[in-house]
Design an enzyme around this catalytic site. Sequence first.
Site, short mmCIF file in Angstrom:
data_model
loop_
_atom_site.label_atom_id
_atom_site.label_comp_id
_atom_site.label_asym_id
_atom_site.label_seq_id
_atom_site.Cartn_x
_atom_site.Cartn_y
_atom_site.Cartn_z
N ASP A 20 0.78 -1.09 -0.01
CA ASP A 20 -0.51 -0.06 -0.27
C ASP A 20 0.50 0.98 -0.30
OD1 ASP A 20 -2.10 2.21 0.15
OD2 ASP A 20 -2.49 1.50 2.47
N ASP A 67 -1.64 5.75 -5.64
CA ASP A 67 -1.93 4.58 -4.35
C ASP A 67 -2.74 3.53 -4.83
OD1 ASP A 67 -2.74 4.19 -2.43
OD2 ASP A 67 -4.03 4.69 -1.90
#
Length: 480
Positions: free
Chosen positions: A95, A309
């Site tokens: 992440d 992201d």
Amino acid sequence: MMDLRRGCLVVLGSLFFLLPNLVSANVVFKVQNKFAAARERTLPSLKAHDDRRHGRRLAAVDLPLGGNGSPTDTALYYTKIGIGTPPKDYYVQVDTGSDIMWVNCAGCDKCPTKSDLGVELRLYDPNGSTTGTSLTCDQDFCIETVNPTGCTVGSACSYGVTYGDGSSSMGYFVKDNIQLDRASGNLQTTPMNGSVAFGCGAKQSGQLGSSSQALDGILGFGQANSSMISQLASVGKVKKMFAHCLDGTNGGGIFAIGQLVEPKLNSTPLVPNQAHYNVILKAIEVGHDVLQLPTDVLDSQSGKAVVIDSGTTLAYLAADLFTPLMDKIMAAQPDLTLHTVEQQFTCFQFNGNVDNGFPAVNFRFENSLSLTIVPSEYLFQLRDNVWCVGWQNGGMQSKDGKELTLLGDMVLSNKLVLYDLENQTIGWAKYNCSSSVKVRDDPSGQEYLIGYHDLASASNRNTGWTLTLLLLLAILGSFI
Ligand SMILES: *[C@@H]1O[C@H](CO)[C@@H](O)[C@H](O)[C@H]1NC(C)=O
Ligand SMILES: *[C@@H]1O[C@H](CO)[C@@H](O)[C@H](O)[C@H]1NC(C)=O
Ligand SMILES: *[C@@H]1O[C@H](CO)[C@@H](O)[C@H](O)[C@H]1NC(C)=O
Ligand SMILES: *[C@@H]1O[C@H](CO)[C@@H](O)[C@H](O)[C@H]1NC(C)=O
Ligand SMILES: *[C@@H]1O[C@H](CO)[C@@H](O)[C@H](O)[C@H]1NC(C)=O
């Protein structure tokens, strides 16, 4: 249907309840020379300092990837790392939108024990590792990361993180050895050790507690000092640079830490002093036309900051970008009848090749860097001839109340993306993620290939048709 946003770390703790005297106490502590505190005058810490200065030993690391970005499949990418002594394998979501690593820990009352992703979950037990230690709230890492109040010397360093999809993890910080695969030859690796602080998850909520997409934890690749890459870089183990290539076609891909030497990529500057990886969007093209937007939405001079992201599956556009973009895309097929699935997805029937029926979308960034997403990447097939749109209406609320656009795996897949945190740039190019990239191993000066991995196909061999059936059931369960 799950919310597919993962990024955006919020460290809870007592940040909002600071007492004035404690604030100043922390400030005094923070401006101290790093080597002033007596407990830091230890050999490992001085050695780490020297290693960093000499800049040797900067290894290139190969993180094997699994998973895929399809909303009807795993909807996330994960890697495997060894933790503890002796090391045991843990599967963690990668992440780039958050800043700490955590894994589910022994004694956790609401942690998932099985996963539909075909990986075997296990709880980390700091007591079961000869190198595992608990961090206390008076230690530097805790003060910098959590900024605890009411800390009594020797008590645990608690953390709490909430992600963009509303899920959260709570627990306490520990420190232990991790084992990574260091590139040691073309497509070859040898084990490499590092000691890092990470969260020991005691309670998970939301998607993180459920078994369908469950993993052992999350590996935040943000640039804050608390992330694994920052910790390894601060002791001179790796360069603060990494690259990923998320294979949207086959799943898995390439994830490498270190200096990329091939291919060379064009880049765009990161917006300074931001919590996430923000870049400046200058224009959007749909097919051959530049999308006309009011200057308060997207100014051709100053542009608009958007967030990159990998922990987000789709692309969440601020409403003032979403509507004009969708209108323009759908204008290519004015006769379609649209319907909504799961109150979230715009879907329609379409026969034929979507890449011929719809326009490509091209985002143009500062420094003339562009990012093209073809229809088969932004549309996903629900069944036979039913397709749904991946673009989502509504971004993420920033701290100052602005609506930020989040570009996730749907946009990033099938590209090699390089995060150069030393030069504060991010670059990318269309790439075959089933191939390999070349990185430099600094100690030896050698250049090595790091290749494609798919952890899912490795574990599928064990679970076979059971996994396929589970996935089928999951898809049916979500959409009918
Ligand atoms: C580890 O051992 C200590 C001391 O025996 C105990 O207090 C603690 O609960 C244990 N931690 C876990 C996660 O089991
Ligand atoms: C990693 O650490 C363990 C435990 O400290 C040690 O036994 C092992 O030799 C180390 N491995 C490497 C490659 O340094
Ligand atoms: C992060 O680490 C760097 C280098 O060790 C230090 O200069 C900086 O102050 C740290 N940042 C924060 C927010 O603590
Ligand atoms: C980083 O920037 C410096 C100065 O602009 C440049 O010399 C160097 O090549 C850059 N490094 C990379 C990896 O692009
Ligand atoms: C991508 O690279 C792999 C490995 O080199 C190769 O087998 C495959 O055909 C390539 N795919 C495309 C679309 O070029």
